[in-house]
Design a protein around this motif. Structure first.
Motif, PDB file in Angstrom:
ATOM      1  N   PRO A 256      15.692 -15.372  -8.952  1.00  0.00           N
ATOM      2  CA  PRO A 256      15.514 -16.883  -8.646  1.00  0.00           C
ATOM      3  C   PRO A 256      14.082 -16.896  -8.023  1.00  0.00           C
ATOM      4  N   ILE A 257      13.354 -17.513  -8.488  1.00  0.00           N
ATOM      5  CA  ILE A 257      11.882 -17.416  -8.288  1.00  0.00           C
ATOM      6  C   ILE A 257      11.337 -18.793  -7.468  1.00  0.00           C
ATOM      7  N   ASN A 258      10.790 -18.727  -6.317  1.00  0.00           N
ATOM      8  CA  ASN A 258      10.145 -19.830  -5.628  1.00  0.00           C
ATOM      9  C   ASN A 258       8.689 -19.801  -5.915  1.00  0.00           C
ATOM     10  N   ILE A 259       8.117 -20.651  -6.594  1.00  0.00           N
ATOM     11  CA  ILE A 259       6.815 -20.916  -6.881  1.00  0.00           C
ATOM     12  C   ILE A 259       6.287 -21.919  -6.401  1.00  0.00           C
ATOM     13  N   LYS A 260       4.908 -22.072  -5.505  1.00  0.00           N
ATOM     14  CA  LYS A 260       4.430 -23.047  -5.093  1.00  0.00           C
ATOM     15  C   LYS A 260       2.872 -23.150  -5.591  1.00  0.00           C
ATOM     16  N   PHE A 261       2.639 -24.281  -5.878  1.00  0.00           N
ATOM     17  CA  PHE A 261       1.161 -24.421  -6.341  1.00  0.00           C
ATOM     18  C   PHE A 261       0.663 -26.001  -6.138  1.00  0.00           C
ATOM     19  N   ASP A 262      -0.373 -26.160  -6.415  1.00  0.00           N
ATOM     20  CA  ASP A 262      -0.817 -27.612  -6.097  1.00  0.00           C
ATOM     21  C   ASP A 262      -1.773 -27.936  -7.174  1.00  0.00           C
ATOM     22  N   LEU A 263      -1.733 -28.995  -7.932  1.00  0.00           N
ATOM     23  CA  LEU A 263      -2.621 -29.340  -9.165  1.00  0.00           C
ATOM     24  C   LEU A 263      -3.494 -30.612  -9.072  1.00  0.00           C
ATOM     25  N   THR A 264      -3.170 -31.327  -7.802  1.00  0.00           N
ATOM     26  CA  THR A 264      -3.799 -32.446  -7.382  1.00  0.00           C
ATOM     27  C   THR A 264      -5.341 -32.300  -7.434  1.00  0.00           C
ATOM     28  N   SER A 324       5.584 -27.781  -7.618  1.00  0.00           N
ATOM     29  CA  SER A 324       6.355 -26.553  -7.129  1.00  0.00           C
ATOM     30  C   SER A 324       7.938 -26.790  -7.338  1.00  0.00           C
ATOM     31  N   SER A 325       8.514 -25.613  -7.657  1.00  0.00           N
ATOM     32  CA  SER A 325       9.949 -25.407  -7.928  1.00  0.00           C
ATOM     33  C   SER A 325      10.361 -24.218  -7.693  1.00  0.00           C
ATOM     34  N   ILE A 326      11.808 -24.120  -7.750  1.00  0.00           N
ATOM     35  CA  ILE A 326      12.453 -23.316  -7.513  1.00  0.00           C
ATOM     36  C   ILE A 326      13.232 -22.828  -8.919  1.00  0.00           C
ATOM     37  N   CYS A 327      12.958 -21.723  -9.503  1.00  0.00           N
ATOM     38  CA  CYS A 327      13.431 -21.690 -10.999  1.00  0.00           C
ATOM     39  C   CYS A 327      14.260 -20.379 -11.069  1.00  0.00           C
ATOM     40  N   ALA A 328      15.180 -20.350 -12.270  1.00  0.00           N
ATOM     41  CA  ALA A 328      16.063 -19.078 -12.621  1.00  0.00           C
ATOM     42  C   ALA A 328      16.417 -19.293 -13.974  1.00  0.00           C
ATOM     43  N   VAL A 329      16.737 -18.231 -14.648  1.00  0.00           N
ATOM     44  CA  VAL A 329      17.088 -18.051 -16.105  1.00  0.00           C
ATOM     45  C   VAL A 329      18.606 -17.918 -15.884  1.00  0.00           C
ATOM     46  N   VAL A 330      19.620 -18.885 -16.803  1.00  0.00           N
ATOM     47  CA  VAL A 330      20.855 -18.630 -16.768  1.00  0.00           C
ATOM     48  C   VAL A 330      21.230 -18.466 -18.316  1.00  0.00           C
ATOM     49  N   SER A 331      22.194 -17.972 -18.461  1.00  0.00           N
ATOM     50  CA  SER A 331      22.848 -17.909 -19.815  1.00  0.00           C
ATOM     51  C   SER A 331      24.244 -18.741 -20.000  1.00  0.00           C
ATOM     52  N   ARG A 332      24.189 -19.681 -20.835  1.00  0.00           N
ATOM     53  CA  ARG A 332      25.167 -20.576 -20.750  1.00  0.00           C
ATOM     54  C   ARG A 332      25.897 -20.589 -22.207  1.00  0.00           C
ATOM     55  N   LEU A 333      26.915 -21.177 -22.443  1.00  0.00           N
ATOM     56  CA  LEU A 333      27.552 -21.267 -23.804  1.00  0.00           C
ATOM     57  C   LEU A 333      26.677 -22.377 -24.661  1.00  0.00           C
ATOM     58  N   LYS A 334      26.672 -21.963 -25.853  1.00  0.00           N
ATOM     59  CA  LYS A 334      25.959 -22.818 -26.842  1.00  0.00           C
ATOM     60  C   LYS A 334      26.346 -24.326 -26.920  1.00  0.00           C
ATOM     61  N   HIS A 335      25.582 -25.179 -27.074  1.00  0.00           N
ATOM     62  CA  HIS A 335      25.959 -26.438 -27.280  1.00  0.00           C
ATOM     63  C   HIS A 335      25.301 -27.181 -28.618  1.00  0.00           C
ATOM     64  N   ASP A 336      26.229 -27.414 -29.673  1.00  0.00           N
ATOM     65  CA  ASP A 336      25.846 -27.938 -30.936  1.00  0.00           C
ATOM     66  C   ASP A 336      26.070 -29.782 -30.895  1.00  0.00           C
ATOM     67  N   ILE A 337      25.160 -30.386 -31.157  1.00  0.00           N
ATOM     68  CA  ILE A 337      25.103 -32.002 -31.499  1.00  0.00           C
ATOM     69  C   ILE A 337      25.666 -32.159 -32.946  1.00  0.00           C
ATOM     70  N   ILE A 338      26.556 -32.769 -33.171  1.00  0.00           N
ATOM     71  CA  ILE A 338      26.982 -33.218 -34.486  1.00  0.00           C
ATOM     72  C   ILE A 338      26.724 -34.681 -34.745  1.00  0.00           C
TER      73      ILE A 338
END
Length: 734
Positions: A256-264, A324-338
């Protein structure tokens, strides 16, 4: 040798004879005592009188004895005569009985002769009937042989049809496989095209790398050339911030990453964050980036696969961030929309498992609607491990399918949808087939083994007739039962759907059914009728659902060889235990006095490490540490410990302490709420959810005591003594 009888007269007579003898021998009888002689004579006379009386009594007794002997002789004579008469009568009676028995035997012999004649006549009748029955049996055998040939022809015909059906099924599977491969290839090409377009669009952007610095979590940031001076801060997120990160069946595969930046201050609207991740586990899963919102809820955002030229050996996913956000990569079950349109029929084949399909006809509903499908797989190894861990609850459970989640709009179906549901192939049947293969191989290797005797033609006909009779009576020849269970979302209470019919395939890995009333979660089960009841089945599936969300975790504590005060606690998945042990063994941690515990946790569960006892870390900030359990990220805790009181535990050569693992669990507690104090009403209880710390495990820490040293004596001055007495008062005049 004669016996003498002494009487009362013998003694006086002996005395008298002795006195007479003495008188004859004595010449002078002048001094002889005559009184003595007279007394002896008197006694002798008295004895003679008494003897005479005694003889008279004996004579009377002899006369009575003679009379008794006469009576006895008469009685004996009468008895002998009576005995002779009885013997004569008995001889006469025996002769009469013998004659009667002889007459009875003669009568029986005559009856036997008559019966023998009758039996001979019946034997002739039986022989004639036997020849007639044999003739009929030969006719029936010929007819059964003809029918057997007809049935054999039908069996061969059915077998040929079955072969053709299997060939068509194999062609259909091959076609589905090719279709899936084409679909995956199209998805891959589409993803590559999208990635190329994405890379071409932002290929001129600058890259900021945070990959080879342990102070920062690994990531790569793309920014436009016009905003190269944007201040960016990268840091690891805290454990408390990762709470509620993972949903059901999700796994963390990045830091998990805590990234802070300012684009204003710039015209740039977003930056692109690329995060490396661990390779995905199976085709049932997909990788997404989740972002933590201000209220603590994690949501998934649009994620793309990315390839960085300088790190081609790693896999990245990237997303766009505008704040600015706190991000993480997770593995989840696939979802298919019919998407199902009411005016047309269609068919859906799952990307995760091509055996799961949906077929719907035209005019299935009044409106168009969609179904979100998610398949939670249950592999064979997981099912076998579950059956072994809960052998009593799983007695009779043969196979299960995946848990299929259907998220759909509220709609009434006018026609049913045909589902094909995958299910595990029974391990029992696999073992039987393997045994058959092994036996066939052994037979081929050993041709000299005796062949198994096949049943005769008549036995085969009888068996087929029994099967036909059982089928006509409606008797089920198999002990297996197929059941479909359903439950709602976030509800682990399972129910049996008794309104549908389940059809098994020849390969026993696909179940076909028609469902008109959809459920949120479904699972198909194969069980034994005799070993598992329908009442027990929902409880077992509920236990299986809980087990799929749990992980087996290993805790072990070791001490470094070079520094006995340095310890290392590891919390890792039991599946990765060997790899983790090899890693810490390279750090010179010893297995002597190693402490190991096995516990059950959920993915992403927040834990707290605490110390108790006489051994604590030297750094006071490390006495309570929070961490989260993740399957792919083992937790390592290294610290130096020391004793609190070196004089305690004096009977042992070690100082003792404990490392405890705590977790927060919620429970209902009755709170008291006051309604109205003025009216003095009674308080009303209200249940509230509260958190409580639960100790999950405790590991012993042993710290060797240092060798005892002899105390050096303290140098003191010699003791001096002074005499004491009464003090004299000094005179004022001296």
């Amino acid at each position: 040798m004669t016996t003498t009888t002494t009487t009362m007269l013998d003694k006086p007579l002996d005395d008298l004879c002795r006195e007479i003898t003495d008188l004859r021998q004595m010449k002078i009888v002048r001094d002889y005592d005559m009184n003595k002689l007279s007394s002896i004579i008197t006694i002798s006379k008295d004895s003679l009188k008494e003897t005479e009386k005694f003889q008279q009594q004996i004579l009377k007794q002899l006369q009575q004895f003679e009379i008794s002997l006469t009576d006895i002789n008469e009685i004996l004579r009468a008895n002998s005569q009576q005995k002779i008469q009885l013997e004569q009568q008995q001889q006469l009676g025996d002769d009469v009985d013998i004659r009667a028995k002889l007459m009875a035997l003669n009568a029986e012999a005559l009856e036997c002769r008559a019966a023998a004649v009758q039996l001979q006549f019946q034997a002739k009748m039986v022989l004639s009937k036997t020849t007639e029955i044999e003739k009929r049996a030969n006719d029936e055998l010929a007819q059964q042989t003809h029918e057997m040939k007809i049935k054999q022809h039908e069996i061969e015909k059915n077998r040929a049809e079955e072969y053709e059906r299997r060939a068509r099924l194999e062609e259909e599977r091959q076609r589905l496989k090719e279709l899936q491969q084409k679909q995956q290839e199209q998805e891959r090409l589409l993803a590559m095209t999208k990635n190329h377009l994405h890379e071409d669009e932002y290929s001129h952007w600058l890259l900021r790398e945070f990959m080879n610095d342990n102070q920062y979590p690994p990531c790569i940031i793309r920014i436009s050339p016009n905003a190269s001076s944007i201040p960016i801060s990268i840091d690891y997120s805290t454990v408390t911030e990762t709470e509620n990160l993972l949903d059901n069946q999700e796994e963390l595969i990045s830091t998990p990453i805590n990234i802070k930046f300012d684009l204003t201050r710039t015209d740039q609207q977003f930056i692109i964050l690329a995060i490396p991740y661990i390779l995905r586990r199976s085709s049932h899963r997909e990788n997404v980036i989740k972002v933590r919102q201000s209220n603590g809820v994690w949501i998934s955002i649009e994620t793309n696969e990315s390839i960085i030229d300088s790190y081609k050996e790693k896999r990245f996913v990237e997303c766009k961030l505008n704040e600015s956000s706190i991000c993480a990569v997770v593995s989840r079950l696939k979802h298919d929309i019919i998407l199902i349109q009411k005016q047309s029929s269609g068919r859906y084949i799952s990307n995760a498992d091509p055996r799961f399909t949906l077929n719907w006809p035209q005019n299935i509903s009044q409106n168009d609607f969609s179904i979100d499908v998610c398949i939670q797989p249950v592999d064979l190894q997981t099912f076998i491990q579950f059956s072994q861990n809960f052998s009593s609850e799983c007695q009779g459970l043969l196979a299960v399918g995946p848990i299929i989640e259907l998220n759909f709009d509220e709609i009434n179906l006018l026609k049913p949808i045909q589902f094909t549901l995958p299910i595990l192939i029974q391990p029992k049947k696999k073992s039987i087939s393997s045994k058959i293969k092994r036996s066939s191989i052994d037979e081929s290797n050993n041709p000299q083994q005796p062949t198994i005797s096949h049943p005769s033609q008549q036995e085969t006909i009888d068996q087929q007739q029994q099967l036909i009779f059982k089928s006509m009576l409606g008797e089920d020849l198999s002990n297996e039962r197929l059941v479909l269970l359903y439950s709602g979302f976030n509800d682990n209470t399972w129910h049996i759907d008794t309104d549908i019919q389940l059809i098994d395939s020849k390969t026993h890995d696909i179940i076909t059914t028609n469902i008109q009333y959809l459920h949120s979660r479904i699972i198909v089960v194969r069980c034994d009728k005799q070993l598992m009841s329908l009442k027990q089945l929902p409880t077992t599936i509920c236990l299986l659902d809980q087990t799929l969300n749990q992980r087996s975790v290993t805790l072990f504590l070791r001490r470094r060889l070079t520094n006995l005060n340095e310890i290392c606690l590891v919390c890792c998945s039991s599946q990765r235990r060997d790899t983790v042990e090899n890693e810490i063994q390279q750090e010179n941690y010893s297995t002597e006095n190693e402490q190991i515990k096995e516990i059950i946790l959920e993915e992403g569960q927040i834990l707290e490490l605490r110390f108790r006892g006489n051994v604590i870390p030297i750094n006071n900030d490390q006495q309570s540490i929070q961490f989260a359990f993740n399957t792919y990220f083992p937790f390592y805790f290294e610290t130096n410990v020391s004793e609190i009181d070196k004089y305690s535990q004096h009977l042992s050569s070690y100082f003792y302490g404990f490392i405890q693992i705590f977790s927060k669990q919620k429970f209902l507690r009755n709170g008291i709420k006051e309604i109205d104090k003025k009216k003095q009403q009674s308080d009303i209880g209200k249940q509230e959810w509260q958190d409580s710390d639960i100790c999950l495990a405790e590991l012993l820490i042993t710290l060797p005591k240092p060798p005892t040293e002899l105390r050096t004596p303290i140098q003191k001055s010699l003791t001096t003594f002074t005499g004491e007495g009464k003090k004299k008062k000094k005179s004022l005049f001296l």
